[in-house]
Design an enzyme around this catalytic site. Structure first.
Site, PDB file in Angstrom:
ATOM      1  N   ARG A 172     -14.746  -6.890   1.777  1.00 10.63           N
ATOM      2  CA  ARG A 172     -13.309  -6.814   1.532  1.00 10.63           C
ATOM      3  C   ARG A 172     -12.630  -8.124   1.941  1.00 10.63           C
ATOM      4  NH1 ARG A 172     -10.734  -1.832   1.264  1.00 10.63           N
ATOM      5  NH2 ARG A 172      -8.912  -3.069   0.708  1.00 10.63           N
ATOM      6  N   CYS A 198     -16.441   3.425  -0.270  1.00  5.37           N
ATOM      7  CA  CYS A 198     -15.353   2.561   0.174  1.00  5.37           C
ATOM      8  C   CYS A 198     -14.856   2.888   1.580  1.00  5.37           C
ATOM      9  CB  CYS A 198     -14.204   2.582  -0.831  1.00  5.37           C
ATOM     10  SG  CYS A 198     -13.492   4.222  -1.123  1.00  5.37           S
ATOM     11  N   HIS A 216      -6.912   1.071  -7.038  1.00  4.06           N
ATOM     12  CA  HIS A 216      -7.255   0.337  -5.812  1.00  4.06           C
ATOM     13  C   HIS A 216      -7.993  -0.952  -6.233  1.00  4.06           C
ATOM     14  CE1 HIS A 216      -7.837  -0.534  -1.742  1.00  4.06           C
ATOM     15  NE2 HIS A 216      -8.507   0.520  -1.326  1.00  4.06           N
ATOM     16  N   ASP A 260     -16.470   8.735  -3.289  1.00  8.62           N
ATOM     17  CA  ASP A 260     -15.294   8.584  -2.437  1.00  8.62           C
ATOM     18  C   ASP A 260     -15.015   9.949  -1.811  1.00  8.62           C
ATOM     19  OD1 ASP A 260     -13.060   7.516  -1.212  1.00  8.62           O
ATOM     20  OD2 ASP A 260     -11.834   7.420  -3.021  1.00  8.62           O
ATOM     21  N   GLN A 279     -10.297  -3.049  -3.767  1.00  9.68           N
ATOM     22  CA  GLN A 279     -11.535  -2.343  -3.430  1.00  9.68           C
ATOM     23  C   GLN A 279     -12.530  -2.396  -4.573  1.00  9.68           C
ATOM     24  OE1 GLN A 279     -12.452  -0.432  -0.349  1.00  9.68           O
ATOM     25  NE2 GLN A 279     -14.334  -0.991  -1.424  1.00  9.68           N
ATOM     26  N   ARG A 303       0.878  -1.177   0.000  1.00  9.99           N
ATOM     27  CA  ARG A 303       0.000   0.000   0.000  1.00  9.99           C
ATOM     28  C   ARG A 303       0.914   1.225   0.000  1.00  9.99           C
ATOM     29  NH1 ARG A 303      -5.451   0.869   1.587  1.00  9.99           N
ATOM     30  NH2 ARG A 303      -5.872   2.858   2.653  1.00  9.99           N
TER      31      ARG A 303
END
Length: 315
Positions: free
Chosen positions: A301, A273, A131, A234, A134, A104
């Site tokens: 997830r 998310c 991502h 988002d 996600q 990440r």
């Protein structure tokens, strides 16, 4: 010698592999914590995080444990990366200790460099550009919410997903880019609503076009949301970015509020998310009304990433 499988963007998977992952996610979710094929038994998986995380970190760590592996979390504060060691040097050291990695980080180039020198399976746990874990979770959650028949085959998944109109409202960030990527792979209708002057990176758009992808960018959120099956957004300021008042002011009219929901289909699903900034990118009453979907998305997830892990680390 088996070739190395990575997930640095959804383009690392075929369409068929994506549907396999979505179907496997359903199976793993139904099996619960004891499910899975134990593909990580005896394996040590590093989580190299240069950005903070709640859902990505915990869901991957739990998933690794449930698949029989041993997660080793490493933040940039714990590594020489935090003192300027080149990514390629860190990768060449870690490949001698661990069997796979979830990274990440900031620039997409950093995770790609890590994977090149690590020479073992690597999963992108978020970059400024993409991502992938996600976005696969989001499309799985959309499928799950729309699957009224409760049939679960790859064909069922494909029929539902490819018939969706998905509307992303907000900043041209890594989630918007990831929706563009996924649309090119799966073929659903995608509309992006964002202020005039905001646009998807040309490299992201061109890679989509190369794969036959099609998406529209509109500057009016109401017309964009018309007949939408899924509306998603988002945060306006992504992790690691400076708070820019001018940018937020431009995005503020693109809040997902009741007017957006009324323009969509009656059975529209709203996704986020997380974390959420209530009354910034989404009105609090809208968020709370759709919160069962949002927190199911958060749980998913775990299940989707277990399916990703099985795919990437099975060799």
């Amino acid at each position: 010698m088996n070739s190395i499988k990575n997930l640095l963007s959804v383009y690392d998977f075929t369409k068929d592999e994506i549907y396999d992952i979505l179907l496997r996610s359903f199976i793993l979710k139904s099996e619960g914590a004891g499910g899975g094929n134990g593909c990580l038994k005896g394996k040590k998986i590093g989580l190299i995080f240069e950005k903070s995380s709640t859902r990505t970190r915990v869901s991957f760590e739990v998933g690794i444990v449930e698949l029989g592996g041993h997660p080793i979390f490493m933040s940039s504060r714990d590594l020489q990366l935090g003192r300027g060691e080149p990514v390629k040097d860190t990768a060449r050291v870690l490949k001698r200790y661990i069997d796979g990695a979830i990274v990440r980080t900031f620039e997409q180039e950093r995770v790609e460099t890590f994977a090149r020198y690590f020479e073992k399976p690597t999963v992108n746990g978020l970059t400024d550009l993409y991502h992938p874990s996600q976005i696969l979770t989001d499309i799985y959650t959309a499928y799950e919410a729309k699957n009224g028949s409760k049939n679960n085959t790859k064909k069922d998944i494909g029929d539902i997903v490819e018939g969706l109109k998905i509307v992303y409202i907000g900043d041209a960030n890594n989630m918007a880019n990831s929706w563009v990527n996924l649309q090119a792979m799966l073929g659903f209708e995608l509309v992006l609503a964002m202020p005039d002057g905001f646009d998807i990176y040309e490299t992201v758009a061109s890679r989509s076009r190369e794969r036959g992808g099609k998406f529209n960018i509109l500057h009016d959120k109401i017309s964009a949301a018309e007949d939408a099956d899924v509306i998603t957004t988002d945060v306006f300021i992504s992790m690691g970015q400076d708070e820019e008042k001018e940018k937020i002011d431009k995005l503020r009219p693109f809040i997902v509020d009741e007017s957006v929901i009324k323009s969509a289909k009656k059975d529209v699903v709203f996704l986020h998310c997380l974390p959420v900034h209530r009354n910034e990118e989404v009105a609090e009453d809208v968020f709370e009304r759709f919160s069962p979907f949002v927190f199911e998305e958060a749980e998913n997830r775990l299940h989707v990433q277990k399916a990703i892990i099985e795919t990437v680390f099975r060799n």
